[in-house]
Each structure stands twice: as C-alpha cells, then as structure tokens.
Motif scaffolding. Structure first.
Motif, PDB file in Angstrom:
ATOM      1  N   THR A 121      12.612  -5.771   4.969  1.00  0.00           N
ATOM      2  CA  THR A 121      11.943  -5.621   3.693  1.00  0.00           C
ATOM      3  C   THR A 121      10.973  -4.451   3.764  1.00  0.00           C
ATOM      4  O   THR A 121      10.267  -4.271   4.751  1.00  0.00           O
ATOM      5  CB  THR A 121      11.179  -6.899   3.324  1.00  0.00           C
ATOM      6  OG1 THR A 121      12.092  -7.986   3.349  1.00  0.00           O
ATOM      7  CG2 THR A 121      10.569  -6.789   1.939  1.00  0.00           C
ATOM      8  N   SER A 122      10.905  -3.667   2.704  1.00  0.00           N
ATOM      9  CA  SER A 122      10.068  -2.473   2.707  1.00  0.00           C
ATOM     10  C   SER A 122       8.959  -2.586   1.675  1.00  0.00           C
ATOM     11  O   SER A 122       9.080  -3.292   0.668  1.00  0.00           O
ATOM     12  CB  SER A 122      10.929  -1.246   2.399  1.00  0.00           C
ATOM     13  OG  SER A 122      10.137  -0.123   2.110  1.00  0.00           O
ATOM     14  N   THR A 123       7.865  -1.865   1.942  1.00  0.00           N
ATOM     15  CA  THR A 123       6.746  -1.849   1.004  1.00  0.00           C
ATOM     16  C   THR A 123       7.112  -1.197  -0.320  1.00  0.00           C
ATOM     17  O   THR A 123       6.387  -1.350  -1.299  1.00  0.00           O
ATOM     18  CB  THR A 123       5.546  -1.105   1.621  1.00  0.00           C
ATOM     19  OG1 THR A 123       5.972   0.174   2.109  1.00  0.00           O
ATOM     20  CG2 THR A 123       4.944  -1.895   2.768  1.00  0.00           C
ATOM     21  N   THR A 124       8.211  -0.468  -0.381  1.00  0.00           N
ATOM     22  CA  THR A 124       8.632   0.104  -1.660  1.00  0.00           C
ATOM     23  C   THR A 124       9.074  -0.980  -2.635  1.00  0.00           C
ATOM     24  O   THR A 124       9.112  -0.747  -3.841  1.00  0.00           O
ATOM     25  CB  THR A 124       9.785   1.105  -1.457  1.00  0.00           C
ATOM     26  OG1 THR A 124      10.893   0.429  -0.846  1.00  0.00           O
ATOM     27  CG2 THR A 124       9.355   2.262  -0.576  1.00  0.00           C
ATOM     28  N   ALA A 155       0.630  -3.573   0.637  1.00  0.00           N
ATOM     29  CA  ALA A 155       1.819  -2.727   0.699  1.00  0.00           C
ATOM     30  C   ALA A 155       1.669  -1.511  -0.204  1.00  0.00           C
ATOM     31  O   ALA A 155       1.180  -1.614  -1.333  1.00  0.00           O
ATOM     32  CB  ALA A 155       3.048  -3.534   0.281  1.00  0.00           C
ATOM     33  N   THR A 156       2.106  -0.382   0.286  1.00  0.00           N
ATOM     34  CA  THR A 156       2.131   0.836  -0.521  1.00  0.00           C
ATOM     35  C   THR A 156       3.380   1.638  -0.167  1.00  0.00           C
ATOM     36  O   THR A 156       3.772   1.701   1.005  1.00  0.00           O
ATOM     37  CB  THR A 156       0.878   1.701  -0.288  1.00  0.00           C
ATOM     38  OG1 THR A 156       0.989   2.912  -1.075  1.00  0.00           O
ATOM     39  CG2 THR A 156       0.715   2.098   1.167  1.00  0.00           C
ATOM     40  N   PRO A 157       4.028   2.250  -1.148  1.00  0.00           N
ATOM     41  CA  PRO A 157       5.195   3.072  -0.832  1.00  0.00           C
ATOM     42  C   PRO A 157       4.835   4.388  -0.165  1.00  0.00           C
ATOM     43  O   PRO A 157       5.693   5.031   0.436  1.00  0.00           O
ATOM     44  CB  PRO A 157       5.846   3.305  -2.202  1.00  0.00           C
ATOM     45  CG  PRO A 157       4.748   3.113  -3.182  1.00  0.00           C
ATOM     46  CD  PRO A 157       3.833   2.094  -2.595  1.00  0.00           C
ATOM     47  N   PHE A 181     -10.394  -3.105   3.881  1.00  0.00           N
ATOM     48  CA  PHE A 181      -9.004  -3.513   3.690  1.00  0.00           C
ATOM     49  C   PHE A 181      -8.103  -2.471   4.321  1.00  0.00           C
ATOM     50  O   PHE A 181      -8.543  -1.391   4.712  1.00  0.00           O
ATOM     51  CB  PHE A 181      -8.670  -3.674   2.199  1.00  0.00           C
ATOM     52  CG  PHE A 181      -8.691  -2.375   1.413  1.00  0.00           C
ATOM     53  CD1 PHE A 181      -7.510  -1.721   1.080  1.00  0.00           C
ATOM     54  CD2 PHE A 181      -9.895  -1.807   1.009  1.00  0.00           C
ATOM     55  CE1 PHE A 181      -7.528  -0.529   0.355  1.00  0.00           C
ATOM     56  CE2 PHE A 181      -9.925  -0.621   0.284  1.00  0.00           C
ATOM     57  CZ  PHE A 181      -8.744   0.015  -0.040  1.00  0.00           C
ATOM     58  N   GLY A 182      -6.832  -2.791   4.451  1.00  0.00           N
ATOM     59  CA  GLY A 182      -5.875  -1.850   5.001  1.00  0.00           C
ATOM     60  C   GLY A 182      -4.741  -1.592   4.033  1.00  0.00           C
ATOM     61  O   GLY A 182      -4.500  -2.370   3.101  1.00  0.00           O
ATOM     62  N   ILE A 183      -4.048  -0.495   4.246  1.00  0.00           N
ATOM     63  CA  ILE A 183      -2.826  -0.195   3.495  1.00  0.00           C
ATOM     64  C   ILE A 183      -1.703  -0.009   4.495  1.00  0.00           C
ATOM     65  O   ILE A 183      -1.921   0.446   5.620  1.00  0.00           O
ATOM     66  CB  ILE A 183      -2.979   1.053   2.597  1.00  0.00           C
ATOM     67  CG1 ILE A 183      -3.471   2.264   3.409  1.00  0.00           C
ATOM     68  CG2 ILE A 183      -3.920   0.774   1.443  1.00  0.00           C
ATOM     69  CD1 ILE A 183      -3.508   3.558   2.627  1.00  0.00           C
ATOM     70  N   TRP A 184      -0.505  -0.363   4.088  1.00  0.00           N
ATOM     71  CA  TRP A 184       0.644  -0.304   4.990  1.00  0.00           C
ATOM     72  C   TRP A 184       1.868   0.207   4.254  1.00  0.00           C
ATOM     73  O   TRP A 184       2.215  -0.281   3.177  1.00  0.00           O
ATOM     74  CB  TRP A 184       0.942  -1.689   5.580  1.00  0.00           C
ATOM     75  CG  TRP A 184       2.133  -1.702   6.491  1.00  0.00           C
ATOM     76  CD1 TRP A 184       3.374  -2.180   6.200  1.00  0.00           C
ATOM     77  CD2 TRP A 184       2.198  -1.186   7.817  1.00  0.00           C
ATOM     78  NE1 TRP A 184       4.210  -2.005   7.274  1.00  0.00           N
ATOM     79  CE2 TRP A 184       3.516  -1.401   8.284  1.00  0.00           C
ATOM     80  CE3 TRP A 184       1.257  -0.573   8.661  1.00  0.00           C
ATOM     81  CZ2 TRP A 184       3.924  -1.013   9.560  1.00  0.00           C
ATOM     82  CZ3 TRP A 184       1.675  -0.194   9.930  1.00  0.00           C
ATOM     83  CH2 TRP A 184       2.984  -0.413  10.372  1.00  0.00           C
ATOM     84  N   GLU A 185       2.519   1.198   4.851  1.00  0.00           N
ATOM     85  CA  GLU A 185       3.764   1.774   4.338  1.00  0.00           C
ATOM     86  C   GLU A 185       4.849   1.553   5.374  1.00  0.00           C
ATOM     87  O   GLU A 185       4.713   1.992   6.518  1.00  0.00           O
ATOM     88  CB  GLU A 185       3.588   3.275   4.089  1.00  0.00           C
ATOM     89  CG  GLU A 185       4.878   4.029   3.801  1.00  0.00           C
ATOM     90  CD  GLU A 185       4.752   5.534   3.983  1.00  0.00           C
ATOM     91  OE1 GLU A 185       5.807   6.201   4.061  1.00  0.00           O
ATOM     92  OE2 GLU A 185       3.613   6.039   4.059  1.00  0.00           O
ATOM     93  N   GLY A 186       5.909   0.856   4.993  1.00  0.00           N
ATOM     94  CA  GLY A 186       7.001   0.671   5.943  1.00  0.00           C
ATOM     95  C   GLY A 186       7.597  -0.713   5.906  1.00  0.00           C
ATOM     96  O   GLY A 186       7.579  -1.399   4.885  1.00  0.00           O
ATOM     97  N   ALA A 187       8.118  -1.154   7.055  1.00  0.00           N
ATOM     98  CA  ALA A 187       8.785  -2.444   7.159  1.00  0.00           C
ATOM     99  C   ALA A 187       7.775  -3.581   7.096  1.00  0.00           C
ATOM    100  O   ALA A 187       6.633  -3.439   7.522  1.00  0.00           O
ATOM    101  CB  ALA A 187       9.580  -2.518   8.462  1.00  0.00           C
ATOM    102  N   LEU A 226       5.409  -0.604 -12.671  1.00  0.00           N
ATOM    103  CA  LEU A 226       6.415  -0.168 -11.717  1.00  0.00           C
ATOM    104  C   LEU A 226       7.233  -1.362 -11.242  1.00  0.00           C
ATOM    105  O   LEU A 226       6.728  -2.487 -11.177  1.00  0.00           O
ATOM    106  CB  LEU A 226       5.749   0.507 -10.518  1.00  0.00           C
ATOM    107  CG  LEU A 226       5.039   1.840 -10.781  1.00  0.00           C
ATOM    108  CD1 LEU A 226       4.333   2.306  -9.511  1.00  0.00           C
ATOM    109  CD2 LEU A 226       6.038   2.888 -11.242  1.00  0.00           C
ATOM    110  N   PRO A 227       8.497  -1.167 -10.882  1.00  0.00           N
ATOM    111  CA  PRO A 227       9.315  -2.289 -10.408  1.00  0.00           C
ATOM    112  C   PRO A 227       8.671  -2.971  -9.207  1.00  0.00           C
ATOM    113  O   PRO A 227       8.293  -2.316  -8.233  1.00  0.00           O
ATOM    114  CB  PRO A 227      10.634  -1.607 -10.016  1.00  0.00           C
ATOM    115  CG  PRO A 227      10.686  -0.363 -10.853  1.00  0.00           C
ATOM    116  CD  PRO A 227       9.261   0.101 -10.964  1.00  0.00           C
ATOM    117  N   GLY A 228       8.531  -4.286  -9.288  1.00  0.00           N
ATOM    118  CA  GLY A 228       7.984  -5.058  -8.178  1.00  0.00           C
ATOM    119  C   GLY A 228       6.477  -5.094  -8.082  1.00  0.00           C
ATOM    120  O   GLY A 228       5.934  -5.768  -7.202  1.00  0.00           O
ATOM    121  N   CYS A 229       5.766  -4.388  -8.963  1.00  0.00           N
ATOM    122  CA  CYS A 229       4.305  -4.329  -8.844  1.00  0.00           C
ATOM    123  C   CYS A 229       3.673  -5.671  -9.199  1.00  0.00           C
ATOM    124  O   CYS A 229       4.263  -6.510  -9.871  1.00  0.00           O
ATOM    125  CB  CYS A 229       3.730  -3.227  -9.718  1.00  0.00           C
ATOM    126  SG  CYS A 229       3.670  -3.609 -11.471  1.00  0.00           S
TER     127      CYS A 229
END
Length: 266
Positions: free
Chosen positions: A11-14, A85-87, A126-132, A172-175
């Motif tokens: 699963t991806s953050t996108t 999650a962030t793209p 807080f943190g942000i994460w891009e990826g799996a 946005l899709p999934g937001c």
C-alpha cells in the motif's frame, strides 16, 4: 519512521493522502523502553527495516508502533509521534515551512520511502511519510492499533494548517474528510474517525498535558490493570477521565518522559 520490512507492504501513501499511517517513539534507551511497553501493553518486538536501533512493536501478530533509539546528535524530545501519509514529502515539507511550521529533520530516504519530522505553528510535533505503508495499520477503525488527538491552541486554525499541508478535505481521491462533533474537529475517512482536534492548549502551561501536542491513544481491554502495570514498571499516571462515549482513559508518562494515553475498549 520505524517500518518493518514486509513483503506485503504494498500500500502506498499516494492512495491515502493525509491519513495517519504510523506512530513512533524515539527513546533514550531502546531496551528499557521495550521492557516497559512490553510489560504495560503486552507488546513483542521485532527488528525493523532501519537497522539494529529500530524495532517494531507487535500485538497479536499485527504491527502497532515503532520504537527507536534516539541518536545523541538529534536534539528532539522523547515523545510519541504520529506520521501522516503524503504523496510527496518535499511538497509537504515546503508547505509546512510556508505556513510558519518547522521541518526539524529530513526529508530523509529509507528503504521503504522518505520521511520528515516537523512541528506545526503551535509546536506540536508530527511526521510525514512518503512511500510504502504497513498493511492493516489504519487509525480509526474498531480494531485500530492507535488513534490520535491533537490538543491545539485553536482546533479550527490547526485544521486549516494540516488541511493545507496534507490535503485534508481537498477533494483529491482518497483524501481525508473534516467534520465537527462534540466541540472538536474530527478527521475522517470512509466514515471512520481517524483523529480529533480540540482547542484550549497553552504553550506556556506548566502542565505538559495542557501544551500543544499530538496525543497518541492505545486501546486496552482493562485500563485499571494497565495503570497498575505502569506504576509497577516505573511510569507515572497523570490523569484518569471518561470520554464522551463513556470509555475510561488514563494519561500516562513512561520512565523516559514520553506521554501517551490508554483508552478502554467499549
């Protein structure tokens, strides 16, 4: 972000922009923190994908949280930190700075993606994460491993900040969606409440519970038993209370100083 390397972590953050996707603790003593949370919350620990100084807490076979050893060179507080999650971590980091927040660390590249540690305008970390993403880690549903509560100066101002950084309520899709109930701003996805934002925090408050911060809640079957385990293992019980829904809660501090909350399942 202390992600365990799973072959199934596809699963991806996108797919879930802006959603809470993990919680992590940077501790002064990794072994001591593992012993405390193992005794208090029943967690077991597996080696994470970031090396020997990182571990993934597992409960009933499912990943719950990450705990890593705090590097001496990093001047950050011992605290539980939520990741969103962030793209695109670079875009999100730029948005944080543009809105008078702070990016303290990163974005840094890891085997499964890229992450950064930040603070909002009130100083809540807080943190942000891009990826799996970790499979099945979704804050908000009935069996979620954790859920989040932002104690902000002004919940509406904070919702605007995070909305602009993380594309909340953007269409946005999934937001994530944003609503309001019980005098709190609520972050939702597919009808599930992922986080709550409440007003009234004060940056100069002597009581750490009243300062702006993200509070990580872990659900437990027996709050009283958990409180006893905290006291037995060197932690401190700061407050006990009841939620709007009638669940019992306890605000706690681990021996290293990290604040967290346990909430009884109802």
């Amino acid at each position: 972000m202390n992600h365990q390397q799973h072959a199934t972590a596809t699963t991806s953050t996108t797919k879930t922009p802006g959603a809470p996707c993990w919680v992590s603790l940077m501790a002064r003593d990794l072994g001591a923190s593992q012993a405390f949370y193992g005794a208090v919350l029943g967690w077991e620990f597996h080696r994470g994908g970031l090396g020997e100084e990182f571990s993934v807490a597992v409960l009933d076979g499912s990943p719950v949280a990450g705990i890593g050893a705090l590097a001496p060179r990093l001047r950050v507080a011992v605290a539980w930190t939520p990741y969103f999650a962030t793209p695109d971590a670079d875009v999100a980091s730029a948005r944080i700075r543009e809105r008078s927040g702070t990016v303290a660390v990163g974005p840094l590249a890891f085997s499964l993606g890229r992450g950064a540690l930040a603070a909002d305008r009130d100083g809540a970390v807080f943190g942000i994460w891009e990826g799996a993403l970790i499979p099945d880690w979704q804050s908000g549903h009935k069996d979620a491993p954790a859920w989040l509560h932002l104690r902000a100066r002004n919940a509406f101002d904070s919702a605007i900040f995070y909305g602009e950084v993380l594309d909340w309520a953007s269409g946005l899709p999934g937001c994530c969606e944003v609503g309001y109930e019980n005098d709190e701003v609520v972050l939702m996805s597919h009808g599930h409440v992922l986080a709550r934002l409440s007003s009234g925090a004060t940056g100069t408050a002597p009581d750490p519970l009243l300062r702006p911060r993200w509070d990580v809640h872990f659900p437990v079957d027996d709050v009283a038993a958990t409180v006893r385990a905290v006291e037995t293992n060197g932690g401190i019980v700061l407050e006990r209370r009841t939620t709007f829904e009638g669940a019992e809660e306890a605000a706690l501090r681990d021996p290293d100083g990290a604040l967290f909350t346990v909430t009884g399942r109802i």
